[in-house]
Design an enzyme around this catalytic site. Sequence first.
Site, PDB file in Angstrom:
ATOM      1  N   VAL A   1     -46.300 -24.670  13.689  1.00 51.57           N
ATOM      2  CA  VAL A   1     -45.363 -23.625  14.089  1.00 51.57           C
ATOM      3  C   VAL A   1     -43.964 -24.243  14.096  1.00 51.57           C
ATOM      4  O   VAL A   1     -43.783 -25.377  14.570  1.00 51.57           O
ATOM      5  CB  VAL A   1     -45.715 -23.079  15.493  1.00 51.57           C
TER       6      VAL A   1
ATOM      7  N   TYR B   1     -56.756 -26.930  23.237  1.00 50.10           N
ATOM      8  CA  TYR B   1     -58.060 -26.839  22.569  1.00 50.10           C
ATOM      9  C   TYR B   1     -59.196 -26.901  23.579  1.00 50.10           C
ATOM     10  O   TYR B   1     -60.164 -26.134  23.496  1.00 50.10           O
ATOM     11  CB  TYR B   1     -58.219 -27.955  21.531  1.00 50.10           C
TER      12      TYR B   1
END
Length: 159
Positions: free
Chosen positions: A87, A131
Amino acid sequence: MEIKIRKATKEDMSSVRDLIVELAVFEKEPDAVEVTVEDLQEAGFGSDPKFSCFVAEFEATIVGMALVYFRFSTWKGRTLHLEDLVVKERMRGKGVGEALYTQVLKFGHEKGVKRVQWEVLGWNEGAIKFYERSGANVLRDWHVVHMDEKGMQNYLEKL
């Protein structure tokens, strides 16, 4: 803020490559990217596509991408490998990465894979925590092993 996630097109590969370079800088490897826009276009959109790619758009500008491809596990069967999820720096922390991550998991689920796997740098604690919160298992005892072209050549010349 409205983020649009869509399948990348051949025309998006210039922006995708820019993001790959931005990731290389983030990972402290600014000169490591060898792949060209043309390489990405051929590999992703040629007669035998090697990967799928998703892009995130904000205000009609690509601000993120996730590139994936299929692998085969001798233990599990067909799996999906997330090669890169990146990103733009100015858009981090705004849900773009999570939207791309979700799209990758949806894609893997729709394709019936047994596992989605990827690598994360040990110092990227923010990503590791994300995660783990999402339910992913970070295998801290495993090591990633690479052999580059020169290494292969050197090895084979010794045979």
